[in-house]
Design a protein around this motif. Structure first.
Motif, PDB file in Angstrom:
ATOM      1  N   LYS A  95     -18.560   7.358 -17.428  1.00  0.00           N
ATOM      2  CA  LYS A  95     -18.553   5.900 -17.520  1.00  0.00           C
ATOM      3  C   LYS A  95     -19.490   5.242 -16.508  1.00  0.00           C
ATOM      4  CE  LYS A  95     -15.834   5.775 -20.952  1.00  0.00           C
ATOM      5  NZ  LYS A  95     -16.423   5.445 -22.276  1.00  0.00           N
ATOM      6  N   VAL A  96     -20.077   6.040 -15.630  1.00  0.00           N
ATOM      7  CA  VAL A  96     -21.050   5.516 -14.661  1.00  0.00           C
ATOM      8  C   VAL A  96     -22.319   6.347 -14.750  1.00  0.00           C
ATOM      9  CG1 VAL A  96     -19.411   4.471 -13.044  1.00  0.00           C
ATOM     10  CG2 VAL A  96     -19.924   6.911 -12.857  1.00  0.00           C
ATOM     11  N   LYS A  97     -23.470   5.736 -14.449  1.00  0.00           N
ATOM     12  CA  LYS A  97     -24.732   6.446 -14.590  1.00  0.00           C
ATOM     13  C   LYS A  97     -24.986   7.408 -13.440  1.00  0.00           C
ATOM     14  CE  LYS A  97     -27.627   2.923 -12.357  1.00  0.00           C
ATOM     15  NZ  LYS A  97     -28.845   2.075 -12.476  1.00  0.00           N
ATOM     16  N   ASP A  98     -24.330   7.135 -12.274  1.00  0.00           N
ATOM     17  CA  ASP A  98     -24.464   8.015 -11.117  1.00  0.00           C
ATOM     18  C   ASP A  98     -23.330   7.708 -10.145  1.00  0.00           C
ATOM     19  OD1 ASP A  98     -25.200   5.690  -9.612  1.00  0.00           O
ATOM     20  OD2 ASP A  98     -27.297   5.991 -10.186  1.00  0.00           O
ATOM     21  N   THR A  99     -23.358   8.313  -8.981  1.00  0.00           N
ATOM     22  CA  THR A  99     -22.282   8.113  -7.999  1.00  0.00           C
ATOM     23  C   THR A  99     -22.549   6.933  -7.081  1.00  0.00           C
ATOM     24  OG1 THR A  99     -23.282   9.544  -6.324  1.00  0.00           O
ATOM     25  CG2 THR A  99     -21.858  10.605  -7.988  1.00  0.00           C
ATOM     26  N   TYR A 156     -14.039  25.740  10.257  1.00  0.00           N
ATOM     27  CA  TYR A 156     -13.511  24.493  10.804  1.00  0.00           C
ATOM     28  C   TYR A 156     -14.014  23.244  10.082  1.00  0.00           C
ATOM     29  CZ  TYR A 156     -11.950  27.531  14.536  1.00  0.00           C
ATOM     30  OH  TYR A 156     -11.333  28.552  15.238  1.00  0.00           O
ATOM     31  N   ALA A 157     -14.984  23.384   9.195  1.00  0.00           N
ATOM     32  CA  ALA A 157     -15.467  22.231   8.437  1.00  0.00           C
ATOM     33  C   ALA A 157     -14.313  21.618   7.651  1.00  0.00           C
ATOM     34  CB  ALA A 157     -16.589  22.657   7.486  1.00  0.00           C
ATOM     35  N   ARG A 158     -14.342  20.311   7.495  1.00  0.00           N
ATOM     36  CA  ARG A 158     -13.286  19.622   6.739  1.00  0.00           C
ATOM     37  C   ARG A 158     -13.921  18.659   5.743  1.00  0.00           C
ATOM     38  NH1 ARG A 158     -10.956  23.286   7.894  1.00  0.00           N
ATOM     39  NH2 ARG A 158      -9.043  23.560   9.084  1.00  0.00           N
ATOM     40  N   GLY A 159     -13.112  18.212   4.785  1.00  0.00           N
ATOM     41  CA  GLY A 159     -13.590  17.377   3.709  1.00  0.00           C
ATOM     42  C   GLY A 159     -14.274  16.115   4.202  1.00  0.00           C
ATOM     43  N   MET A 160     -15.297  15.711   3.460  1.00  0.00           N
ATOM     44  CA  MET A 160     -16.103  14.571   3.876  1.00  0.00           C
ATOM     45  C   MET A 160     -16.565  13.815   2.630  1.00  0.00           C
ATOM     46  SD  MET A 160     -17.419  13.382   6.819  1.00  0.00           S
ATOM     47  CE  MET A 160     -17.309  14.860   7.841  1.00  0.00           C
ATOM     48  N   MET A 161     -16.346  12.486   2.591  1.00  0.00           N
ATOM     49  CA  MET A 161     -16.932  11.651   1.559  1.00  0.00           C
ATOM     50  C   MET A 161     -17.868  10.668   2.247  1.00  0.00           C
ATOM     51  SD  MET A 161     -15.219   9.355  -1.506  1.00  0.00           S
ATOM     52  CE  MET A 161     -14.816  10.763  -2.535  1.00  0.00           C
ATOM     53  N   VAL A 162     -19.135  10.680   1.858  1.00  0.00           N
ATOM     54  CA  VAL A 162     -20.141   9.855   2.525  1.00  0.00           C
ATOM     55  C   VAL A 162     -20.834   8.963   1.496  1.00  0.00           C
ATOM     56  CG1 VAL A 162     -20.522  11.601   4.301  1.00  0.00           C
ATOM     57  CG2 VAL A 162     -21.973  11.575   2.267  1.00  0.00           C
ATOM     58  N   GLY A 163     -21.492   7.913   2.005  1.00  0.00           N
ATOM     59  CA  GLY A 163     -22.242   7.020   1.135  1.00  0.00           C
ATOM     60  C   GLY A 163     -21.418   5.923   0.504  1.00  0.00           C
ATOM     61  N   LEU A 164     -20.192   5.711   0.996  1.00  0.00           N
ATOM     62  CA  LEU A 164     -19.313   4.686   0.425  1.00  0.00           C
ATOM     63  C   LEU A 164     -19.829   3.284   0.754  1.00  0.00           C
ATOM     64  CD1 LEU A 164     -15.864   6.227   1.384  1.00  0.00           C
ATOM     65  CD2 LEU A 164     -16.814   6.077  -0.920  1.00  0.00           C
ATOM     66  N   THR A 165     -19.751   2.385  -0.214  1.00  0.00           N
ATOM     67  CA  THR A 165     -20.052   0.970  -0.003  1.00  0.00           C
ATOM     68  C   THR A 165     -18.922   0.149  -0.605  1.00  0.00           C
ATOM     69  OG1 THR A 165     -21.215   0.655  -2.102  1.00  0.00           O
ATOM     70  CG2 THR A 165     -22.516   1.472  -0.242  1.00  0.00           C
ATOM     71  N   ARG A 166     -18.979  -1.154  -0.399  1.00  0.00           N
ATOM     72  CA  ARG A 166     -17.939  -2.041  -0.941  1.00  0.00           C
ATOM     73  C   ARG A 166     -17.915  -2.001  -2.473  1.00  0.00           C
ATOM     74  NH1 ARG A 166     -14.631  -4.186  -3.070  1.00  0.00           N
ATOM     75  NH2 ARG A 166     -13.408  -6.058  -2.626  1.00  0.00           N
ATOM     76  N   SER A 167     -19.052  -1.653  -3.063  1.00  0.00           N
ATOM     77  CA  SER A 167     -19.131  -1.641  -4.525  1.00  0.00           C
ATOM     78  C   SER A 167     -18.778  -0.281  -5.144  1.00  0.00           C
ATOM     79  CB  SER A 167     -20.538  -2.046  -4.978  1.00  0.00           C
ATOM     80  OG  SER A 167     -21.500  -1.105  -4.520  1.00  0.00           O
ATOM     81  N   THR A 168     -18.464   0.717  -4.312  1.00  0.00           N
ATOM     82  CA  THR A 168     -18.102   2.035  -4.842  1.00  0.00           C
ATOM     83  C   THR A 168     -16.864   1.932  -5.724  1.00  0.00           C
ATOM     84  OG1 THR A 168     -19.024   3.185  -2.924  1.00  0.00           O
ATOM     85  CG2 THR A 168     -17.412   4.383  -4.241  1.00  0.00           C
ATOM     86  N   THR A 169     -16.926   2.546  -6.897  1.00  0.00           N
ATOM     87  CA  THR A 169     -15.830   2.459  -7.857  1.00  0.00           C
ATOM     88  C   THR A 169     -15.055   3.774  -7.929  1.00  0.00           C
ATOM     89  OG1 THR A 169     -17.143   3.240  -9.732  1.00  0.00           O
ATOM     90  CG2 THR A 169     -17.185   0.861  -9.253  1.00  0.00           C
ATOM     91  N   LYS A 170     -13.895   3.679  -8.508  1.00  0.00           N
ATOM     92  CA  LYS A 170     -13.067   4.858  -8.761  1.00  0.00           C
ATOM     93  C   LYS A 170     -13.842   5.898  -9.579  1.00  0.00           C
ATOM     94  CE  LYS A 170      -9.117   5.903 -11.807  1.00  0.00           C
ATOM     95  NZ  LYS A 170      -7.928   5.318 -12.474  1.00  0.00           N
ATOM     96  N   ALA A 171     -14.540   5.447 -10.622  1.00  0.00           N
ATOM     97  CA  ALA A 171     -15.282   6.370 -11.483  1.00  0.00           C
ATOM     98  C   ALA A 171     -16.378   7.094 -10.707  1.00  0.00           C
ATOM     99  CB  ALA A 171     -15.879   5.618 -12.670  1.00  0.00           C
ATOM    100  N   GLN A 172     -17.024   6.390  -9.772  1.00  0.00           N
ATOM    101  CA  GLN A 172     -18.060   7.029  -8.975  1.00  0.00           C
ATOM    102  C   GLN A 172     -17.485   8.085  -8.039  1.00  0.00           C
ATOM    103  OE1 GLN A 172     -19.752   3.355  -7.443  1.00  0.00           O
ATOM    104  NE2 GLN A 172     -21.647   3.676  -8.635  1.00  0.00           N
ATOM    105  N   MET A 173     -16.315   7.831  -7.482  1.00  0.00           N
ATOM    106  CA  MET A 173     -15.672   8.824  -6.625  1.00  0.00           C
ATOM    107  C   MET A 173     -15.280  10.061  -7.428  1.00  0.00           C
ATOM    108  SD  MET A 173     -13.307   6.246  -4.330  1.00  0.00           S
ATOM    109  CE  MET A 173     -12.595   7.537  -3.318  1.00  0.00           C
ATOM    110  N   ILE A 174     -14.780   9.843  -8.638  1.00  0.00           N
ATOM    111  CA  ILE A 174     -14.412  10.973  -9.502  1.00  0.00           C
ATOM    112  C   ILE A 174     -15.653  11.770  -9.878  1.00  0.00           C
ATOM    113  CG2 ILE A 174     -13.505  11.579 -11.780  1.00  0.00           C
ATOM    114  CD1 ILE A 174     -11.603   9.119 -11.459  1.00  0.00           C
ATOM    115  N   PHE A 210     -19.395  17.440 -18.987  1.00  0.00           N
ATOM    116  CA  PHE A 210     -20.177  16.721 -17.978  1.00  0.00           C
ATOM    117  C   PHE A 210     -20.526  17.643 -16.816  1.00  0.00           C
ATOM    118  CE2 PHE A 210     -20.217  14.794 -13.787  1.00  0.00           C
ATOM    119  CZ  PHE A 210     -21.310  13.954 -13.905  1.00  0.00           C
ATOM    120  N   LEU A 211     -19.528  18.368 -16.316  1.00  0.00           N
ATOM    121  CA  LEU A 211     -19.748  19.265 -15.190  1.00  0.00           C
ATOM    122  C   LEU A 211     -20.768  20.340 -15.527  1.00  0.00           C
ATOM    123  CD1 LEU A 211     -19.164  20.500 -12.434  1.00  0.00           C
ATOM    124  CD2 LEU A 211     -17.107  21.560 -13.408  1.00  0.00           C
TER     125      LEU A 211
END
Length: 504
Positions: A332-336, A356-374, A414-415
Motif C-alpha cells: 500500500k506504500v511505494k517505499d518505506t 550484543y547488537a539490539r533491534g534498531m529502527m532508523v529514519g523515522l519522521t512525523r509522517s512515517t506510517t504504519k504501512a511503512q514500518m511494516i 512482496f518479500l
C-alpha cells in the motif's frame, strides 16, 4: 504402506505432515506453543510442550485422513537446531526448560573463551564461530546453574540432546538416545572432520561424555515408536536439523546449489559436497547431510530473526492481525519513506556475529506510517539474506544467479520480489514450500525403501513461481547503502551495551 510422516518441530510451532509416494502433502496438522522469556535476551521452551504438541499433531494428521500405524512406512524428524534439553534417563523429566537457540544468556561465557584465544581451535574442529547460538554453552549453563545437575550428570543419570534426540527418545519409549550428524555438527562439541564428539571440547565446557547421544547417519532406522503412541509400531528412520532437511528437500544435491529458508530465523546453505570449505566471510562450515557412512558439507549463513519479525509485528506491536496481512500493508506504500528496521532482537548472526547488537529502527519522521514500518520489517528480512548471499559468493567464488527459497515467509510475494531486487538474482519458489518437512520425509523414506534413491525423489521438485529483479542498479545500491548504515547503528549500540555490562 501409503505415507511417510514428517515431524517438523520448529521454534514457534510443531507440525506433522503426511506425504504420499509422489511427494504430495495429504494431511497437515500444526500447533503453536508458548515462548518463555525469563529475562531480556533469554528464550526458553517447556520440553513437555514440545513433546506433547508434536505427538498431538501427529495423531491429528493421521486422523484427518483415517491413517493407521500400518499405513505409515516411516517417520522422519526435523527440528529447530541448537536448542538444548537435559533430562532424567529414568523418568524422562527435563531438569530445566529447553534453552532455545536464540537465547543469549551465555554470551559472557563465549566472550571468555574468545579472550582466551580459543576461537581458532573451536572453529578448526567444529566449523563454527564461537557464539552463544550453539548448544555447548547452553548445556554447560544448565549443569552449572541447576541444583545437583552436574553431580547427577557425572553419575550418568542425565541425558543431553537437541530437539531431535528428545523427540526420538520419547517416540521410542526411551530405547533410542541418538542424534544425526547434522544436529551433532551444531552443538560446538562435534569434530565435523573426524566425525566424533571431541574430548578436548567436552573438557573445555566440563560436559560428561556419558550424557551425549549416539551420532548416526541422517537416513537410517533409529528404532520404532512405542505401540501406545499410534496403535502400532512405526520405524523412526530419518532425522536432520531443519536447515539441512530443507537443503535436502530442495534437492540441492550438487556442490554449488543453494537454498534460502525463511522461517523464524533465516538460513542460506550452499552444498559444498565432500569438501568442508572454511569461510573467511563470517559463514559457518557445517555437515549438510549424512547418508550411510558418507557425509556432505555446506556453507551456512544464519540470520537469527527472519519471519519472527512478522510475529513481532503481530503479537507485540499489534500492527497486523495475522502474518499474511503484512504483505497487504507493504504493497500500500511505494517505499518505506527512508525507514530501516534492523531486527537484532537477539544479536546479529552472519556475517556480523555480534552477540550484543539490539533491534534498531532508523529514519523515522512525523509522517512515517504504519504501512511503512511494516514494509521496513519485510525488507529487513531480504536485506539480511542479501548480506549472507554476498558473503557466500566471496567464500565460494561463485556468483549466485538464482536461489531456491522455502519456509513460511516465502509465500509472501512482496518479500520474494524485494529479495530478488536487492540480490539482483532470480528467486525460485517451489510448489511445496514445506521443504523442511519434505526433506525429513525423503530421508526416512530412503532408509526404508519407500523411495529408491535421490534421483527418484528429485522428480518431485516442481516450480511454483519465479521472481526476476526489477530494480535499477542505482536504486539497488542506494537501498543497500541505507541498510548498512542502519546495521552500523545497531552494532554501535551493541558495543555500548557490552561496555556497560562490563562496568556493572
Amino acid at each position: 504402506m501409503k505415507y511417510i510422516m514428517a515431524l517438523d518441530q520448529g521454534t514457534t510451532s510443531s507440525r506433522a505432515i503426511l506425504f504420499d509416494h509422489s511427494g504430495e502433502i495429504r494431511s497437515v496438522a500444526q500447533e503453536e506453543f508458548a515462548q518463555i522469556y525469563p529475562k531480556p535476551g533469554w528464550v526458553e521452551h517447556d520440553p513437555r510442550d514440545i513433546w506433547r504438541g508434536q505427538l498431538e499433531v501427529a495423531r491429528k494428521a493421521m486422523k484427518q485422513i483415517g491413517a493407521k500405524a500400518e499405513d505409515i512406512a516411516a517417520i522422519g524428524v526435523t527440528n529447530q537446531r541448537e536448542t538444548t534439553i537435559v533430562w532424567d534417563k529414568t523418568n524422562g523429566q527435563a531438569v530445566y526448560n529447553a534453552i532455545v537457540w536464540q537465547c543469549r544468556r551465555t554470551a559472557p561465557m563465549i566472550d571468555k573463551l574468545v579472550a582466551e584465544g580459543l576461537s581458532a581451535k573451536i572453529r578448526s574442529k567444529t566449523g563454527l564461530i564461537p557464539d552463544a547460538y550453539f548448544s555447548a554453552s547452553k548445556l554447560a549453563w544448565i549443569l552449572d546453574n541447576v541444583e545437583g545437575a552436574r553431580e547427577r550428570a557425572e553419575k550418568g543419570e542425565l541425558l543431553f540432546g537437541t530437539v531431535d534426540s528428545w523427540l526420538i527418545w520419547n517416540l521410542t519409549g526411551g530405547k533410542a538416545h541418538v542424534t544425526d550428524v547434522t544436529n551433532a555438527s551444531r552443538t560446538m562439541l562435534y569434530d565435523i572432520h573426524h566425525r566424533c564428539w571431541d574430548q578436548e571440547l567436552l573438557d573445555l565446557f566440563r560436559i560428561p561424555a556419558c550424557m551425549l547421544p549416539e551420532v548416526r547417519p541422517s537416513s537410517c532406522i533409529y528404532g520404532t515408536t512405542s505401540e501406545y503412541w499410534f496403535g502400532g509400531e512405526i520405524p523412526v528412520a530419518g532425522a536432520a536439523g531443519d536447515q539441512q532437511a530443507a537443503l535436502f528437500g530442495q534437492c540441492c544435491f550438487k556442490p554449488g546449489e543453494v537454498k534460502s529458508t525463511y522461517g523464524t530465523g533465516g538460513f542460506m546453505l550452499m552444498n559444498t559436497g565432500k569438501k568442508a570449505v572454511t569461510s573467511k566471510s563470517g559463514l559457518l562450515t557445517t555437515i549438510a547431510i549424512g547418508i550411510s557412512e558418507e557425509v556432505e558439507y555446506a556453507l551456512e549463513g544464519s540470520v537469527f530473526v527472519s519471519g519472527a519479525v512478522v510475529q513481532w509485528l503481530r503479537d507485540e506491536l499489534k500492527l497486523v492481525d495475522a502474518s499474511p496481512d503484512s504483505e497487504y500493508f507493504a504493497t500500500k506504500v511505494k517505499d518505506t519513506g527512508g525507514v530501516y528496521l534492523v531486527p537484532a532482537f537477539t544479536g546479529l548472526g552472519a556475517p556480523y556475529w555480534n552477540q550484543y547488537a539490539r533491534g534498531m529502527m532508523v529514519g523515522l519522521t512525523r509522517s512515517t506510517t504504519k504501512a511503512q514500518m511494516i514494509r521496513a520489517a519485510l525488507e529487513a528480512i531480504a536485506y539480511q539474506t542479501m548480506d549472507v548471499c554476498t558473503a557466500m559468493e566471496k567464500d565460494s567464488g561463485i556468483s549466485l544467479k538464482s536461489i531456491q527459497v522455502d519456509g513460511g515467509a516465502s509465500r509472501n510475494d512482496f518479500l520474494m520480489q524485494f529479495q530478488s531486487d536487492v540480490l539482483g538474482s532470480v528467486v525460485c519458489r517451489p510448489k511445496c514450500v514445506e521443504t523442511t518437512a519434505l526433506g525429513a520425509a525423503f530421508l526416512a523414506g530412503l532408509a526404508v525403501g519407500f523411495w529408491r534413491d535421490k534421483e527418484e525423489v528429485k522428480h518431485f521438485w516442481n516450480m511454483d513461481k519465479v521472481f526476476m529483479p526489477t530494480m535499477t542498479e542505482r536504486e539497488r545500491q542506494k537501498a543497500i547503502a541505507g541498510w548498512h548504515l542502519a546495521v552500523d547503528c545497531a552494532l554501535r549500540w551493541g558495543e555500548m551495551e557490552r561496555k556497560l555490562q562490563e562496568n556493572e
